[in-house]
Design a protein around this motif. Structure first.
Motif, PDB file in Angstrom:
ATOM      1  N   GLU A 186      16.822   5.674  47.217  1.00 24.67           N
ATOM      2  CA  GLU A 186      15.787   6.198  46.323  1.00 24.67           C
ATOM      3  C   GLU A 186      14.455   6.335  47.052  1.00 24.67           C
ATOM      4  OE1 GLU A 186      19.015   4.310  44.014  1.00 24.67           O
ATOM      5  OE2 GLU A 186      17.746   3.614  45.670  1.00 24.67           O
ATOM      6  N   ALA A 187      14.162   5.362  47.934  1.00 27.78           N
ATOM      7  CA  ALA A 187      12.916   5.412  48.688  1.00 27.78           C
ATOM      8  C   ALA A 187      12.881   6.635  49.606  1.00 27.78           C
ATOM      9  CB  ALA A 187      12.753   4.133  49.507  1.00 27.78           C
ATOM     10  N   VAL A 188      14.005   6.940  50.242  1.00 30.43           N
ATOM     11  CA  VAL A 188      14.070   8.117  51.102  1.00 30.43           C
ATOM     12  C   VAL A 188      13.838   9.383  50.283  1.00 30.43           C
ATOM     13  CG1 VAL A 188      15.581   9.523  52.555  1.00 30.43           C
ATOM     14  CG2 VAL A 188      15.531   7.040  52.841  1.00 30.43           C
ATOM     15  N   GLN A 189      14.420   9.433  49.098  1.00 26.93           N
ATOM     16  CA  GLN A 189      14.188  10.596  48.222  1.00 26.93           C
ATOM     17  C   GLN A 189      12.700  10.737  47.903  1.00 26.93           C
ATOM     18  OE1 GLN A 189      16.920  11.441  44.844  1.00 26.93           O
ATOM     19  NE2 GLN A 189      18.045   9.618  45.525  1.00 26.93           N
ATOM     20  N   PHE A 190      12.041   9.609  47.645  1.00 28.02           N
ATOM     21  CA  PHE A 190      10.619   9.640  47.319  1.00 28.02           C
ATOM     22  C   PHE A 190       9.804  10.133  48.513  1.00 28.02           C
ATOM     23  CE2 PHE A 190       6.505   7.231  46.879  1.00 28.02           C
ATOM     24  CZ  PHE A 190       6.007   8.002  45.843  1.00 28.02           C
ATOM     25  N   LEU A 210      14.389  -3.909  38.535  1.00 25.33           N
ATOM     26  CA  LEU A 210      13.978  -3.063  37.415  1.00 25.33           C
ATOM     27  C   LEU A 210      13.390  -1.748  37.911  1.00 25.33           C
ATOM     28  CD1 LEU A 210      12.303  -5.687  35.057  1.00 25.33           C
ATOM     29  CD2 LEU A 210      14.572  -4.666  34.840  1.00 25.33           C
ATOM     30  N   ALA A 211      12.973  -1.729  39.167  1.00 27.56           N
ATOM     31  CA  ALA A 211      12.330  -0.519  39.686  1.00 27.56           C
ATOM     32  C   ALA A 211      13.237   0.167  40.678  1.00 27.56           C
ATOM     33  CB  ALA A 211      11.010  -0.887  40.357  1.00 27.56           C
ATOM     34  N   ASP A 212      13.296   1.496  40.611  1.00 22.62           N
ATOM     35  CA  ASP A 212      14.106   2.252  41.553  1.00 22.62           C
ATOM     36  C   ASP A 212      13.430   2.364  42.919  1.00 22.62           C
ATOM     37  OD1 ASP A 212      15.285   4.428  38.954  1.00 22.62           O
ATOM     38  OD2 ASP A 212      16.252   2.696  39.859  1.00 22.62           O
ATOM     39  N   GLY A 263      14.274  11.549  37.847  1.00 20.87           N
ATOM     40  CA  GLY A 263      14.654  10.482  36.930  1.00 20.87           C
ATOM     41  C   GLY A 263      14.497   9.101  37.536  1.00 20.87           C
ATOM     42  N   ILE A 264      14.048   9.027  38.774  1.00 18.77           N
ATOM     43  CA  ILE A 264      13.851   7.747  39.453  1.00 18.77           C
ATOM     44  C   ILE A 264      12.456   7.213  39.137  1.00 18.77           C
ATOM     45  CG2 ILE A 264      13.713   6.593  41.694  1.00 18.77           C
ATOM     46  CD1 ILE A 264      15.642   8.732  42.764  1.00 18.77           C
ATOM     47  N   GLN A 265      12.398   5.973  38.708  1.00 16.54           N
ATOM     48  CA  GLN A 265      11.118   5.364  38.385  1.00 16.54           C
ATOM     49  C   GLN A 265      10.482   4.774  39.633  1.00 16.54           C
ATOM     50  OE1 GLN A 265      11.248   2.700  35.062  1.00 16.54           O
ATOM     51  NE2 GLN A 265       9.230   1.814  35.489  1.00 16.54           N
ATOM     52  N   VAL A 266       9.156   4.817  39.680  1.00 17.62           N
ATOM     53  CA  VAL A 266       8.416   4.265  40.811  1.00 17.62           C
ATOM     54  C   VAL A 266       7.389   3.268  40.293  1.00 17.62           C
ATOM     55  CG1 VAL A 266       6.923   4.780  42.778  1.00 17.62           C
ATOM     56  CG2 VAL A 266       8.670   6.431  42.084  1.00 17.62           C
ATOM     57  N   ASN A 267       7.383   2.081  40.849  1.00 16.07           N
ATOM     58  CA  ASN A 267       6.364   1.072  40.564  1.00 16.07           C
ATOM     59  C   ASN A 267       5.416   0.997  41.740  1.00 16.07           C
ATOM     60  OD1 ASN A 267       7.482   0.473  38.113  1.00 16.07           O
ATOM     61  ND2 ASN A 267       8.354  -1.484  38.735  1.00 16.07           N
ATOM     62  N   VAL A 268       4.126   1.068  41.455  1.00 18.21           N
ATOM     63  CA  VAL A 268       3.122   1.055  42.513  1.00 18.21           C
ATOM     64  C   VAL A 268       2.255  -0.191  42.383  1.00 18.21           C
ATOM     65  CG1 VAL A 268       1.176   2.269  43.558  1.00 18.21           C
ATOM     66  CG2 VAL A 268       3.071   3.575  42.578  1.00 18.21           C
ATOM     67  N   ALA A 269       2.166  -0.959  43.460  1.00 11.75           N
ATOM     68  CA  ALA A 269       1.269  -2.110  43.535  1.00 11.75           C
ATOM     69  C   ALA A 269       0.102  -1.739  44.443  1.00 11.75           C
ATOM     70  CB  ALA A 269       2.002  -3.324  44.090  1.00 11.75           C
ATOM     71  N   PHE A 270      -1.112  -1.737  43.899  1.00 19.86           N
ATOM     72  CA  PHE A 270      -2.302  -1.386  44.672  1.00 19.86           C
ATOM     73  C   PHE A 270      -2.879  -2.646  45.309  1.00 19.86           C
ATOM     74  CE2 PHE A 270      -6.097   0.414  46.123  1.00 19.86           C
ATOM     75  CZ  PHE A 270      -7.184  -0.291  45.638  1.00 19.86           C
ATOM     76  N   LEU A 271      -3.108  -2.602  46.618  1.00 22.50           N
ATOM     77  CA  LEU A 271      -3.716  -3.708  47.344  1.00 22.50           C
ATOM     78  C   LEU A 271      -5.021  -3.255  47.968  1.00 22.50           C
ATOM     79  CD1 LEU A 271      -0.380  -3.804  47.859  1.00 22.50           C
ATOM     80  CD2 LEU A 271      -1.016  -5.884  49.069  1.00 22.50           C
ATOM     81  N   LEU A 294       3.768  -1.755  36.523  1.00 14.68           N
ATOM     82  CA  LEU A 294       4.423  -2.651  35.574  1.00 14.68           C
ATOM     83  C   LEU A 294       4.018  -4.062  35.982  1.00 14.68           C
ATOM     84  CD1 LEU A 294       8.007  -1.129  35.321  1.00 14.68           C
ATOM     85  CD2 LEU A 294       6.079  -0.846  33.770  1.00 14.68           C
ATOM     86  N   PRO A 295       2.981  -4.654  35.364  1.00 17.14           N
ATOM     87  CA  PRO A 295       2.350  -5.860  35.877  1.00 17.14           C
ATOM     88  C   PRO A 295       3.330  -6.982  36.188  1.00 17.14           C
ATOM     89  CG  PRO A 295       1.113  -4.970  34.022  1.00 17.14           C
ATOM     90  CD  PRO A 295       2.395  -4.190  34.115  1.00 17.14           C
ATOM     91  N   LEU A 296       3.300  -7.414  37.466  1.00 14.63           N
ATOM     92  CA  LEU A 296       4.012  -8.566  37.982  1.00 14.63           C
ATOM     93  C   LEU A 296       5.526  -8.511  37.866  1.00 14.63           C
ATOM     94  CD1 LEU A 296       1.620 -11.460  36.945  1.00 14.63           C
ATOM     95  CD2 LEU A 296       1.662 -10.111  39.022  1.00 14.63           C
ATOM     96  N   MET A 297       6.065  -7.581  37.075  1.00 16.26           N
ATOM     97  CA  MET A 297       7.512  -7.486  36.953  1.00 16.26           C
ATOM     98  C   MET A 297       8.132  -7.034  38.266  1.00 16.26           C
ATOM     99  SD  MET A 297       7.894  -5.811  33.174  1.00 16.26           S
ATOM    100  CE  MET A 297       9.667  -5.727  33.293  1.00 16.26           C
TER     101      MET A 297
END
Length: 335
Positions: A265-269, A19-21, A45-53, A9-12
């Motif tokens: 949520e991160a632990v669940q992921f 906005l991100a779980d 149902g948990i959303q994941v936002n990924v930033a690639f570096l 989700l660009p820059l959000m």
């Protein structure tokens, strides 16, 4: 200058992390991560936002400090994982699920990082110019019989440094330096490009063997242009010529950031990543080996053959990184 990030989700993510779980900083390409993200979101149902570096992950986390939106980091190589730990940007995470799923040799004793997949650093050998059985040990790569026949990427690259670190752990610095010099003397050209570029050079007749990670074979076979490079070589699994020595193995891994805002949520992921379902998806997408016992590699990866992993612990390899960097500079490997 820090390169701009590529976000799901660009820059959000940076502007409004709420906005991100689960927010992930990743050195792994988005196309390799997306199948995991989709499966996790569908299940929870948990959303994941990924930033690639492409670089600077640890530096970015340090600069952001407690303001960092990242909950999880995904990266490759034990050195990069321990670099994050040493920089103080991760926090310990130990759960019953993770300890049950992931063998002790593939996670930090204090839970600072957890391995997700493994890859072997092997020899790509020309089918036409190198007979099966010609390459059996890493030590053999310094033999003058290979003079002018080997290609590698930069000796300072993380993957090469890890192999050199393992060599030091097995043989000591003095012997490792001799080996590095011998390997350099056998190069057909100055180190350049990535592991795939070395296979291309074999196909083009510039060299006969190269060092590379196993998963690059999968990447080349999936690319129409590169498939012809892959078809020109086979995978040989050398071992260290010491008692208990095997094929050098490294990992991709995950860690919980110190600044994690969405910890539950991160632990669940992270726990999901250790499940058989996720392991199969991850290993398939990356052409790597699962770390969870009882999870089979993909048919393609299995077709490359079996091997015995080296007996060194990942932490032993990480502890020799500074020495490996110094020796690689001393022999001027890339010069």
């Amino acid at each position: 200058m820090q390169k701009p990030l590529s976000f799901a989700l660009p820059l959000m993510l940076a502007a409004a992390p709420a906005l991100a779980d689960v927010n992930v900083y990743s050195y792994r390409q988005p196309e390799l991560i997306q199948p995991l993200v989709d499966a996790f979101t569908e299940e929870t149902g948990i959303q994941v936002n990924v930033a690639f570096l492409e670089s600077g992950l640890v530096e970015r986390l340090k600069a952001e400090g407690d303001r960092s939106p990242a909950d999880v980091i995904l990266t490759v190589d034990i050195a990069r994982l321990t670099e994050a730990v040493d920089a103080g940007v991760t926090q310990p995470l130990i759960t019953e699920t993770l300890e049950k799923n992931i063998p002790a040799e593939f996670h930090d004793p204090e839970g600072q990082w957890w391995g997700m997949t493994t890859r072997a650093r092997i020899v790509y050998a020309s089918k036409d110019r190198v007979a099966p059985g010609d390459v059996t040990t890493y030590e053999d790569l310094a033999d003058p019989k290979w003079k002018g026949r080997i290609c590698t990427r930069s000796g300072m690259h993380t993957y090469m440094i890890a192999l050199t670190s393992a060599y030091i752990a097995h043989h000591g610095e003095e012997e490792a330096k001799v080996w590095l010099q011998g390997l350099k003397d056998n190069l057909a050209r100055r180190p350049q490009g990535d592991d795939r570029a070395q296979v291309k050079a074999i196909w083009a007749g510039e060299c006969d063997i190269s060092l590379g990670n196993t998963y690059y074979m999968g990447e080349m076979l999936a690319d129409e242009e590169q498939r012809v490079w892959a078809d020109s070589v086979r995978l040989d699994f050398p071992v260290f010529d010491v008692e208990g020595g095997g094929t050098h193995v490294n990992i991709s891994g995950v860690a919980l950031t110190k600044a994690a805002k969405n910890k539950d949520e991160a632990v669940q992921f992270i726990e999901f990543l250790s499940s058989h379902e996720a392991q199969e998806i991850y290993a398939e997408a990356n052409s790597e080996y699962p770390v969870v016992p009882g999870t089979d590699p993909s048919e393609l990866v299995a077709s490359w053959g079996s091997f015995t992993p080296d007996n060194l612990s990942l932490l032993e390899i990480a502890n020799q990184r500074a020495a490996a960097l110094r020796l690689t500079e001393e022999v001027d490997y890339d010069g």
